[in-house]
Write an enzyme that holds these catalytic residues in place. Structure first.
Site, PDB file in Angstrom:
ATOM      1  N   GLY A 195     -15.011  -1.146  -6.776  1.00  0.00           N
ATOM      2  CA  GLY A 195     -15.024  -1.662  -8.072  1.00  0.00           C
ATOM      3  C   GLY A 195     -13.485  -2.100  -8.532  1.00  0.00           C
ATOM      4  N   GLY A 196     -12.519  -2.329  -7.576  1.00  0.00           N
ATOM      5  CA  GLY A 196     -11.143  -2.606  -7.834  1.00  0.00           C
ATOM      6  C   GLY A 196     -10.567  -1.430  -8.171  1.00  0.00           C
TER       7      GLY A 196
ATOM      8  NE  ARG B 275     -22.129  -1.008  -4.388  1.00  0.00           N
ATOM      9  CZ  ARG B 275     -21.735  -2.125  -4.407  1.00  0.00           C
ATOM     10  NH1 ARG B 275     -22.417  -3.310  -4.896  1.00  0.00           N
ATOM     11  NH2 ARG B 275     -20.296  -2.282  -4.547  1.00  0.00           N
TER      12      ARG B 275
ATOM     13  CG  HIS C 274     -13.561 -10.802  -1.199  1.00  0.00           C
ATOM     14  ND1 HIS C 274     -12.909  -9.521  -2.115  1.00  0.00           N
ATOM     15  CD2 HIS C 274     -14.653 -10.353  -0.661  1.00  0.00           C
ATOM     16  CE1 HIS C 274     -13.669  -8.776  -1.883  1.00  0.00           C
ATOM     17  NE2 HIS C 274     -14.962  -8.955  -0.963  1.00  0.00           N
TER      18      HIS C 274
ATOM     19  CD  GLU D 216     -15.045  -2.693   0.140  1.00  0.00           C
ATOM     20  OE1 GLU D 216     -15.118  -1.493   0.049  1.00  0.00           O
ATOM     21  OE2 GLU D 216     -14.419  -3.469  -0.722  1.00  0.00           O
TER      22      GLU D 216
ATOM     23  CG  ASN E  77     -19.833  -3.188  -1.173  1.00  0.00           C
ATOM     24  OD1 ASN E  77     -19.167  -2.056  -1.486  1.00  0.00           O
ATOM     25  ND2 ASN E  77     -19.237  -4.349  -1.399  1.00  0.00           N
TER      26      ASN E  77
ATOM     27  CE  LYS F 280      -8.796  -1.960   0.269  1.00  0.00           C
ATOM     28  NZ  LYS F 280      -9.409  -2.946   1.117  1.00  0.00           N
TER      29      LYS F 280
END
Length: 456
Positions: A166-167, A294, A210, A290, A292, A160
């Site tokens: 965004g994949g 935002r 997920h 992870e 994010n 990763k």
């Protein structure tokens, strides 16, 4: 005399409109920035002011830090809302904003740099006692060191990008033979997409769910979670359908994963909205992957079940206000589902389908929300993400929410370009989805089924 509050929105499309509406309700003026391709976009028309910041491509406009910052300064803005994507998690940009004494509506640059680096985030989670997926302790020095770790933890593994999202910048590797070529390919993709070629390794969990936890925190140290969103319905590691509450979480697991998210947020003195992302295996074990830093694309479903306006809270926090609620005030009310409507052809590998929208029929009714920037005659540009709308439904139960989404999708018509509306409609009738029995590999399996039926 105190300066009048004024927000520059460093984004485009539906999220720019979402911020404009929240700011207007709070009595705050807004400034839209736009590229040449977005001159006729709705966010340009509905903001109090608008300023062109560059050419069609993202790198010439929405990713141009100097242009965005210059627009904020020249229009007298004292805050910047980044939306999601683009510069929203770029610590270098946020540091520039801070130096100019403009309020960034999000966490500070140090926090973003610390938790935004995925290998660093894993280390922080581990130190807090939050479960993480087995993998490398930090950034890999080279392919050989990665290969040694892969052999140690056992295949399959995920390579990763440390700055990914965004994949993109992800490779699943199942043997030694695949590893070196996958490492080089992913490193190149990471450098191209994020300007950072550093990689790390995680054990790949087969058929996971997920699950992400929405948190929000103010400058006084108050941290609250607003429950989970199930984001397992993905195509090419990009979310397509989200729902809350998750069909697989019981109250005990919900409390455990929510508490873990708050613990991690407090450990880094987090401020503003953020999302902790976890994988949950078939035995109910959860692992942090992870954070994010935002607002998320899928935030409306959380707003639907809690009644809390997350964007308004973001703005209030940035201007020094405390959260308007406590953890005990937040309750789950009903069930919400979001379908991302994309300008793409699912039968051609989800290939983007930019072009002119000739006509539109929007769905409506109780419990139906549509966040979009499109209108009849709008030209969908080929330069950005293919998402053109978010369709959100809210109902007392999951079963009723699915039925409501079917009706809404059936009544949602976009003429002139191909979209994934019909594809989403088919998913809403799939027996496994209806039973809540799906994982991150569902779309790949569903595609095989749809393609087989289309050949018959």
């Amino acid at each position: 005399m105190p300066m009048k509050n004024k927000i520059l929105i460093a984004n485009r499309g539906e999220i720019a409109l979402r911020v404009i509406r929240a700011a207007k309700e709070l009595g705050i003026e807004t400034v839209a920035v736009y590229s040449l391709a977005d001159e006729q976009s709705l966010h340009v028309k509905l903001a109090d002011e608008a300023i062109c910041i560059g050419g069609h491509r993202s790198k010439d406009s929405y990713l141009n830090m100097n242009s965005v910052l210059s627009a904020a300064i020249s229009t007298g803005c004292n805050a910047i809302h980044p939306g999601y994507g683009f510069l929203s998690e770029n610590s270098e940009f946020v540091e520039m904003v801070e130096r100019c004494q403009i309020q960034f509506i999000g966490p500070n640059s140090k926090t973003i740099a610390m938790i935004g680096d995925k290998s660093s985030a894993r280390a922080i989670a581990k130190s807090c006692g939050v479960p993480i997926v087995e993998g490398s302790d930090g950034i890999l020095e080279d392919a050989d060191s990665g290969l040694k770790i892969a052999k140690k933890i056992g295949y399959p593994v995920m390579i990763k990008a440390s700055s990914g999202g965004g994949g993109r910048g992800i490779a699943i590797v199942r043997s030694d033979d695949e590893f070196l070529s996958a490492f080089e390919r992913t490193s190149l993709e990471a450098e191209t997409s994020f300007g950072d070629k550093s990689l790390y390794i995680e054990k790949f969990i087969e058929s996971p769910r997920h699950i992400e936890i929405q948190i929000i925190a103010d400058k006084s140290g108050n941290v609250v979670h607003l429950f989970e969103r199930d984001c397992s319905m993905q195509r090419r590691n990009q979310k397509m359908i989200e729902e809350t509450p998750s069909p697989i979480l019981n109250e005990l697991l919900r409390r455990k994963i929510g508490n873990a998210a708050i613990k991690l947020a407090k450990a880094i003195n987090y401020v503003n909205a953020g999302t902790m992302e976890f994988l949950v295996d078939s035995k109910g074990n959860f692992y942090f992957i992870e954070m994010n830093t935002r607002i998320q694309v899928e935030h409306p479903i959380t707003e639907a079940i809690t009644g809390i306006d997350l964007v308004k809270e973001q703005i209030r926090i940035a201007y020094g206000k405390e959260l308007s609620f406590k953890q005990r005030d937040v309750k789950i009310n009903g069930h919400a589902i979001e379908c991302r409507i994309n300008a793409e052809d699912p039968m051609k590998g989800f290939m983007p389908t930019p072009g002119k929208i000739e006509n539109i029929l929007f769905p409506g009714g109780i419990g139906i929300r549509l966040d979009t920037h499109i209108y009849p005659g709008y030209e969908v540009p080929p330069f950005y993400d293919s998402m053109i709308a978010k369709l959100i439904v809210h109902a007392p139960t999951r079963k009723e929410a699915i039925k409501k989404m079917r009706v809404a999708l059936e009544q949602f018509v976009i003429e002139g370009i191909s979209t994934n509306i019909e594809y989403q409609y088919l998913i809403m009738h799939n027996p496994d989805f209806i039973k809540g029995q799906y994982d991150t590999g569902f779309i790949a399996r569903f595609n095989t089924l749809v393609e087989a039926e289309s050949r018959e």
